[in-house]
Each structure stands twice: as structure tokens, then as C-alpha cells.
Enzyme design. Structure first.
Site, mmCIF file in Angstrom:
data_model
loop_
_atom_site.group_PDB
_atom_site.id
_atom_site.type_symbol
_atom_site.label_atom_id
_atom_site.label_comp_id
_atom_site.label_asym_id
_atom_site.label_seq_id
_atom_site.Cartn_x
_atom_site.Cartn_y
_atom_site.Cartn_z
ATOM 1 N N TYR A 67 -1.514 0.927 -10.724
ATOM 2 C CA TYR A 67 -0.734 -0.273 -10.515
ATOM 3 C C TYR A 67 -1.387 -1.285 -9.488
ATOM 4 O O TYR A 67 -1.464 -2.483 -9.894
ATOM 5 C CB TYR A 67 0.763 0.084 -9.900
ATOM 6 N N GLY A 69 -0.912 -7.818 -0.986
ATOM 7 C CA GLY A 69 -0.062 -8.234 0.323
ATOM 8 C C GLY A 69 0.301 -9.660 0.219
ATOM 9 O O GLY A 69 -0.579 -10.381 0.088
ATOM 10 N N ASN A 91 -6.355 -1.402 6.100
ATOM 11 C CA ASN A 91 -5.534 -1.096 4.642
ATOM 12 C C ASN A 91 -5.475 0.556 4.895
ATOM 13 O O ASN A 91 -6.357 1.205 4.913
ATOM 14 C CB ASN A 91 -6.285 -1.336 3.672
ATOM 15 N N GLY A 92 -4.010 0.888 4.755
ATOM 16 C CA GLY A 92 -4.027 2.180 4.795
ATOM 17 C C GLY A 92 -2.631 2.662 5.701
ATOM 18 O O GLY A 92 -1.755 1.557 6.229
ATOM 19 N N CYS A 121 5.203 8.211 -0.141
ATOM 20 C CA CYS A 121 3.704 8.164 0.045
ATOM 21 C C CYS A 121 3.715 7.734 1.629
ATOM 22 O O CYS A 121 4.452 6.898 2.173
ATOM 23 C CB CYS A 121 3.110 6.831 -0.733
ATOM 24 N N CYS A 143 -1.977 -3.823 1.685
ATOM 25 C CA CYS A 143 -2.871 -4.525 2.214
ATOM 26 C C CYS A 143 -4.339 -4.746 1.587
ATOM 27 O O CYS A 143 -4.717 -3.907 0.970
ATOM 28 C CB CYS A 143 -3.170 -4.249 3.956
#
Length: 459
Positions: A256, A28, A102-103, A396, A2
Site C-alpha cells: 500500500y 504523510g 521515519n518509523g 503495527c 512519514c
């Protein structure tokens, strides 16, 4: 992953947020949304798809106000639901607010279960809504060491309370009628930056590439564990938790996710990716005619490898830029289709040649296998596949779509088995030490490497 973006003190807040989200589109592609405050009311617009599809000019014109937050969404397959589109809006006894995140919160399921048992009703399946409920139910006073500004005494203790209960990765933006608040987890997993333009408007974004598009100058990072507040009374910072002296910044951002023209974690992605390629060349010397990057993710590592090795770089694969990033598509069958649509070999370059093909990572293996088959059909004589990161062996839990070991090829096969599976003459991964050393060269310290090691800093 995100992407989040916020604006304070600009009459064109909705339009600038739209531009900022467009710059963060790589983070995203499933949905986008904007919430704006005019000082009295908070209004929002959301939609599915890319920013340009989700939000139209009419929407931006209707979103009047000079404070705004926005979000571009990336989710796992199970999380692709219109009800999960952010920003989220909430109204409770303490007032109204909108939030973007975000997370990923690693204890969200347990907190959600406890809240539901106590009568909470959830609209979405997103862990962000857990944070909202914790804010609404909070009753604890602020920590005794914190002296709150008078504008912050009602709402900020609720944020502090929620931060004490959640674990994991969160870079949050919270919009109130007259305030913009940024919150970053104490480990600083995900990037969050502050900027300012010449007219005095302030911006907060996941990456500096979003500041560039609105002509804002980077000022600093929002610090790990910081709650940053900006309103008409100025800017203030609080650190309600034990300050993270041992940050765990996601190194996969450098490998990335982040855009190469961004400054994240106070360093340039461009330089670190090139250094990873240089380090790869020092670790593995391969005799070949050309270095060929997998575009766009492998370009800078390939450039670094070429410069260090002296082997010329050639563009042996052409990318169709009208196709999104295949790795972050939610369904495997869509990822497979995207590879065919996205890349095409250049026969004049690869036919009869020994190639060093460089990509940033090899996660599931399906994309790499298809790329190798395309190059073979185009007449490549040899294909040596090199990755500018170590094998991804663990899922992850902080925001990347690798939820189970079953999806990770390196967790289930040896390097030799992977080599045979994707069909290359040789396969080499950058070492963990080499990857960290490449980033540390540019003063970076304190990384989360859980996806490469299985060592999780937060459970």
C-alpha cells in the site's frame, strides 16, 4: 509512516528538498518541515498541512545553505500536535544537529520515563525526541572494531550509543553544520535510498520517486544497521550494531504505502503489486463481467488480476485526486468523509454488471463498506470483493496507524462476517504465502508480516 529527504552539496538545497518532500507527500499529509545548514548555522522552517501549505517560497529563500533535510509527517490521532512537526533541532555540549525520522520506536515510552526521572525535559510527544536525548546523554566509547574518520570521532559514538538503546523501526536523517548522516535500523523496516545527480549533489530519500523529481540517479539502498556519513571529506559507512543478516522489511510498503513508480528494498513496487494481483487470480477464479480497481491503491493488483484471468479491466470508480489518502487521515470521522469526497462510481460501467472489485487491503472496513454501497446504488448486479493481501489481524508497532486490535475488522470478525458487514456477494483475501511468493519472485526476502500474522520481530 512519514517521508524523509536529504540533500548534500547543492546551493538550492532547500528548494530541492521541497520538491523531494512533494514527491513523498503520500507518506504523510499532516505537516512538513525543512532544516538547512550553510556550514555554520542550522535553520529550519516547519508548518502544518501539505508541503505546499506548510512551506512557502519565502521560507525556501530564507533557508540558505547547501545541506538540507526535510520531513513529511504522518501520525496517529494522539500524535497530531504542532510540537511534533519535524525536523527537530537540538543544541548540546557536542554541538548542534537537526533530525528527521521515519518509523516508530517500540521502547520509546520506557526510555522516556527513565529519562524524565533523571531530569530530562521533553518538548514533544514524538519518539524521535527520545533519540535526541539519548544522543545528548551518551558517554560510551565507540565499538572497538570500528575505526572512525577524524571528522566523526566526536559525534558518531553518540549516535552508536543511541542505536544500542532503541528498538524498533527508524530511518533517520541527521543534519550537522557540515555533515549529512543517514541511519537505518538493523532490521531495515523502512526504506531509505541514496542517489546522485549530474552536478555531484547527493540525495537520501525514503523512496526513489523523490530522487526522480530532482533528476538524481539511484545508487543504492542505505543498508540495514548502517550509519552513512557524507561531508567534504567524502562518504563513509559504519555498522556499529550486529549487522542484520535477517532483515524484516515492511511488506505493507509493497502492498500500500510506497508509490508504484518507486524502487524500494531494491525492487519495483509496480511489478510486485501486479504480481500480487496475478497470484490472487490464480488463487480465486471468479466469474464476472469486469475487474474494477479501487483507485489508486488497487489499480496494479487489478491489472494483474485482469491479465491473469482474462476478465477485462474497467474503471468503474473515478477518483477525485484533490482529496488525500483516506486511510492515513488521523480521525475516523475524517476518513469517512474523505471516502465520499474521493470516489464516485461510473454508472455506465457498473450498472447491471457482475463486478470483481479489487483493493490492496481491508483494514478497518469502513471505506470498503461505503464503496460497496456506492456501487450498489449505481446498479451493480453482483459485487465480489478481492484483496491483494491477507487479513490484517494485528496492530503495527513500527509506524502504521493501527494501534489497537479494536480498529482491525479482521481481528474481530470472521471472513464471512466481514463479507456480510460490507455487503458483498463474496470476499477473498490473498493468502500469506501468495503475498510473500509474489514479492519473492523479484528476489525479495526477509519481510515483517506482523500485521498479518501477529509475529513481531522486535518488542
Amino acid at each position: 509512516m512519514c517521508g524523509v529527504f536529504g540533500v548534500f552539496n547543492n546551493a538550492l538545497a532547500s528548494h530541492l528538498t521541497f520538491l523531494g518532500l512533494h514527491a513523498l507527500q503520500h507518506r504523510g499529509q499532516e505537516s512538513a518541515g525543512i532544516a538547512v545548514s550553510d556550514g555554520y548555522d542550522i535553520n529550519l522552517k516547519t508548518g502544518e498541512g501539505l508541503v505546499t501549505k506548510a512551506l512557502k517560497e519565502k521560507d525556501l529563500q530564507e533557508l540558505k545553505g547547501d545541506i538540507a533535510i526535510g520531513h513529511v509527517r504522518y501520525s496517529t490521532a494522539g500524535g497530531s500536535n504542532p510540537k511534533n512537526i519535524q525536523p527537530f533541532f537540538a543544541h548540546f555540549y557536542g554541538g548542534s544537529f537537526a533530525i528527521v525520522h521515519n518509523g516508530n520506536l517500540v521502547n520509546a515510552d520506557q526510555i522516556r520515563e527513565d529519562l524524565e526521572k533523571n531530569g530530562a525535559i521533553f518538548r514533544s510527544t514524538s519518539d524521535t525526541e527520545v533519540f535526541i536525548h539519548l544522543v545528548a546523554k551518551a558517554k560510551e566509547p565507540p565499538p572497538s572494531h570500528i575505526m572512525l574518520h577524524e571528522n566523526d570521532r566526536d559525534f558518531l559514538p553518540l549516535i552508536f550509543s543511541a542505536m544500542n538503546k532503541v528498538k524498533g523501526a527508524y530511518s533517520l536523517l541527521i543534519l550537522r553544520e557540515k555533515q549529512l548522516i543517514a541511519v537505518r535500523d538493523p532490521y531495515g523496516f523502512r526504506p531509505l535510498v541514496l542517489g546522485k545527480n549530474r552536478s555531484g549533489s547527493y540525495f537520501i530519500a525514503s523512496e526513489t520517486c523523490a530522487l526522480d523529481i530532482v533528476d538524481a540517479e539511484y545508487l543504492r539502498d542505505i543498508k540495514p544497521g548502517e550509519v552513512f556519513v557524507i561531508d567534504d571529506s567524502g562518504m563513509r559507512s559504519y555498522f556499529p550494531l550486529d549487522h542484520a543478516d535477517n532483515p524484516k522489511k515492511c511488506i505493507f510498503e509493497f502492498v500500500y504505502f510506497a508509490r508504484p513508480d518507486s524502487l524500494i528494498f531494491r525492487d519495483w513496487v509496480y511489478e510486485i503489486r501486479k504480481e500480487m494481483g496475478r497470484t490472487l487470480a490464480r488463487e480465486f477464479k471468479v466469474d464476472a463481467d469486469y475487474v474494477v480497481p479501487v483507485l489508486d491503491s488497487g489499480l496494479l493488483a487489478a491489472k494483474g488480476y485482469s491479465e491473469e484471468s482474462g476478465i477485462p479491466l474497467e474503471i468503474g470508480l473515478i477518483r477525485n485526486h484533490y482529496v488525500g489518502r483516506s486511510f492515513i487521515q488521523p480521525k475516523q470521522e475524517i476518513r469517512d468523509l474523505s471516502v465520499k469526497l474521493k470516489l464516485n462510481p461510473v454508472r455506465q460501467v457498473v450498472e447491471g454488471k457482475r463486478l470483481i472489485v479489487i483493493d490492496d487491503s481491508l483494514v478497518r472496513g469502513t471505506t470498503s463498506k461505503k464503496i460497496v454501497n456506492m456501487l450498489k446504488r449505481a446498479g451493480a448486479k453482483e459485487i465480489h470483493f478481492l484483496l491483494s493481501s491477507p487479513p490484517v489481524i494485528s496492530p503495527c508497532y513500527y509506524g502504521i496507524d493501527t494501534p489497537t486490535k479494536e480498529e482491525l475488522i479482521a481481528a474481530n470478525m470472521s471472513i464471512e462476517e466481514i463479507r456480510k458487514y460490507i455487503g458483498v456477494d463474496s470476499l477473498y483475501y490473498l493468502s500469506l504465502e501468495g503475498m510473500i511468493g509474489a514479492a519473492n519472485k523479484f528476489r525479495q526476502k526477509g519481510f515483517c508480516t506482523a500485521c498479518f500474522t501477529g509475529n513481531y520481530p522486535v518488542f
